[in-house]
Write a protein that holds these residues in place. Structure first.
Motif, PDB file in Angstrom:
ATOM      1  N   SER A 193       0.829  -1.198   0.000  1.00  0.00           N
ATOM      2  CA  SER A 193       0.000   0.000   0.000  1.00  0.00           C
ATOM      3  C   SER A 193       0.865   1.250   0.000  1.00  0.00           C
ATOM      4  N   ASN A 194       1.950   1.228   0.787  1.00  0.00           N
ATOM      5  CA  ASN A 194       2.872   2.368   0.809  1.00  0.00           C
ATOM      6  C   ASN A 194       3.527   2.571  -0.563  1.00  0.00           C
ATOM      7  N   THR A 250       3.256   5.773  -2.974  1.00  0.00           N
ATOM      8  CA  THR A 250       4.437   6.455  -3.516  1.00  0.00           C
ATOM      9  C   THR A 250       4.317   6.612  -5.031  1.00  0.00           C
ATOM     10  N   LEU A 251       3.899   5.542  -5.702  1.00  0.00           N
ATOM     11  CA  LEU A 251       3.717   5.604  -7.151  1.00  0.00           C
ATOM     12  C   LEU A 251       2.656   6.636  -7.525  1.00  0.00           C
ATOM     13  N   GLU A 252       1.599   6.662  -6.749  1.00  0.00           N
ATOM     14  CA  GLU A 252       0.537   7.618  -7.036  1.00  0.00           C
ATOM     15  C   GLU A 252       1.049   9.054  -6.890  1.00  0.00           C
ATOM     16  N   GLY A 253       1.901   9.281  -5.889  1.00  0.00           N
ATOM     17  CA  GLY A 253       2.485  10.608  -5.715  1.00  0.00           C
ATOM     18  C   GLY A 253       3.408  10.991  -6.863  1.00  0.00           C
ATOM     19  N   ALA A 310       4.576  11.521 -20.394  1.00  0.00           N
ATOM     20  CA  ALA A 310       3.322  10.769 -20.433  1.00  0.00           C
ATOM     21  C   ALA A 310       3.586   9.271 -20.508  1.00  0.00           C
ATOM     22  N   GLU A 311       4.583   8.882 -21.315  1.00  0.00           N
ATOM     23  CA  GLU A 311       4.924   7.456 -21.400  1.00  0.00           C
ATOM     24  C   GLU A 311       5.399   6.931 -20.039  1.00  0.00           C
ATOM     25  N   ARG A 312       6.146   7.753 -19.364  1.00  0.00           N
ATOM     26  CA  ARG A 312       6.610   7.346 -18.024  1.00  0.00           C
ATOM     27  C   ARG A 312       5.420   7.219 -17.075  1.00  0.00           C
ATOM     28  N   MET A 313       4.468   8.118 -17.230  1.00  0.00           N
ATOM     29  CA  MET A 313       3.278   8.060 -16.379  1.00  0.00           C
ATOM     30  C   MET A 313       2.471   6.780 -16.637  1.00  0.00           C
ATOM     31  N   VAL A 314       2.383   6.382 -17.914  1.00  0.00           N
ATOM     32  CA  VAL A 314       1.653   5.156 -18.265  1.00  0.00           C
ATOM     33  C   VAL A 314       2.299   3.938 -17.621  1.00  0.00           C
ATOM     34  N   ASP A 334      -1.412   0.117 -10.721  1.00  0.00           N
ATOM     35  CA  ASP A 334      -2.565  -0.788 -10.795  1.00  0.00           C
ATOM     36  C   ASP A 334      -2.214  -2.168 -10.258  1.00  0.00           C
ATOM     37  N   ALA A 335      -1.012  -2.656 -10.595  1.00  0.00           N
ATOM     38  CA  ALA A 335      -0.571  -3.968 -10.104  1.00  0.00           C
ATOM     39  C   ALA A 335      -0.477  -3.972  -8.578  1.00  0.00           C
ATOM     40  N   GLU A 336       0.077  -2.887  -8.031  1.00  0.00           N
ATOM     41  CA  GLU A 336       0.214  -2.790  -6.569  1.00  0.00           C
ATOM     42  C   GLU A 336      -1.155  -2.714  -5.901  1.00  0.00           C
ATOM     43  N   ARG A 337      -2.069  -1.955  -6.531  1.00  0.00           N
ATOM     44  CA  ARG A 337      -3.419  -1.861  -5.964  1.00  0.00           C
ATOM     45  C   ARG A 337      -4.122  -3.222  -5.996  1.00  0.00           C
ATOM     46  N   ASN A 338      -3.893  -3.971  -7.055  1.00  0.00           N
ATOM     47  CA  ASN A 338      -4.478  -5.323  -7.134  1.00  0.00           C
ATOM     48  C   ASN A 338      -3.904  -6.227  -6.044  1.00  0.00           C
ATOM     49  N   ILE A 339      -2.599  -6.104  -5.821  1.00  0.00           N
ATOM     50  CA  ILE A 339      -1.959  -6.914  -4.762  1.00  0.00           C
ATOM     51  C   ILE A 339      -2.532  -6.537  -3.400  1.00  0.00           C
ATOM     52  N   VAL A 340      -2.702  -5.232  -3.171  1.00  0.00           N
ATOM     53  CA  VAL A 340      -3.272  -4.776  -1.903  1.00  0.00           C
ATOM     54  C   VAL A 340      -4.691  -5.319  -1.737  1.00  0.00           C
TER      55      VAL A 340
END
Length: 231
Positions: A58-59, A63-66, A91-95, A102-108
């Motif tokens: 979650s942390n 961090t990624l979201e920030g 933008a590519e880096r943001m993608v 998304d992967a981290e959120r799925n794991i959470v």
């Protein structure tokens, strides 16, 4: 025949095993409760590990979201300055980061589901253990009461047995005393017959033979003699 013998032996072994289990039922039950408590403790340790790992992911997601928010601001700034190529690169880096987020959120989310399931299992186990311990307390109390009743019954039975044995001993003593008394009477009778005193007693009782002189008889004879006229 051999097959029947083997079947009988297996049946005997099963009966013996069951007898051992029955005699040690409370001890086995206590051990099973301790095993359940140990497993419950392990489940709580696993729950703590999952919660810790979930927090780490979650942390990481936070961090990624920030970072994505910062990149979005950088992309807007690049566009404002007419640096479209730079904005595309951002933008590519943001993608890429969004995919990782998304992967981290799925794991959470998976951790959340696992944690909730494990918490439910732990609550159920704790409730079952609590109820089981209460029931075991009742069973142990009943077992103690039955043992006490059995001991009282055994003592009562022993007392009755001892009382019965004492009565038998008393009766044997009485019979022996009666036999001794009869033997002594028979011996006295035999001695009297041998000395002739028994015959004299029977003659006296029949009014035959010499009578015992009494003082009254002598006095009566003297009075009669005195009153008789002299010739």
């Amino acid at each position: 025949m051999l097959s029947k013998i083997m079947t009988a032996l297996r049946g005997k072994a099963n009966e013996t095993g069951q007898a051992v289990v029955d005699s040690q039922a409370l001890r086995i039950l206590d051990q099973e409760i301790r095993d359940s408590e140990h497993h419950l403790k392990q489940s709580k340790t696993e729950l703590a590990r999952l919660m810790g790992q979930r927090q780490l992911n979650s942390n990481k997601a936070d961090t990624l979201e920030g970072k994505i928010s910062e990149l979005e601001k950088s992309a807007e700034a690049a566009l404002d300055k007419g640096e479209e190529a730079l904005a595309v690169e951002v933008a590519e880096r943001m993608v890429a980061m969004q995919d990782e987020l998304d992967a981290e959120r799925n794991i959470v989310s998976e951790y959340d589901a696992s944690i909730e399931n494990l918490r439910g299992a732990i609550r159920n186990t704790e409730n079952q253990l609590r109820q089981l311990k209460q029931q075991v307390s009742v069973v142990k109390a009943t077992e103690s009461a039955q043992k006490a009743q059995s001991a009282v019954a055994a003592r009562h039975s022993g007392q009755n047995s001892a009382m019965g044995s004492a009565m038998e001993s008393l009766e044997r003593i009485r019979e022996r005393q009666q036999l001794n008394s009869a033997q002594m009477q028979a011996a006295e009778q035999m001695a009297a017959e041998e000395s002739g005193s028994s015959l004299d007693a029977r003659l006296k009782a029949a009014g035959i033979g010499a009578n015992d002189r009494k003082a009254e008889d002598v006095l009566a004879r003297l009075k009669a003699k005195k009153n008789t006229p002299q010739a």
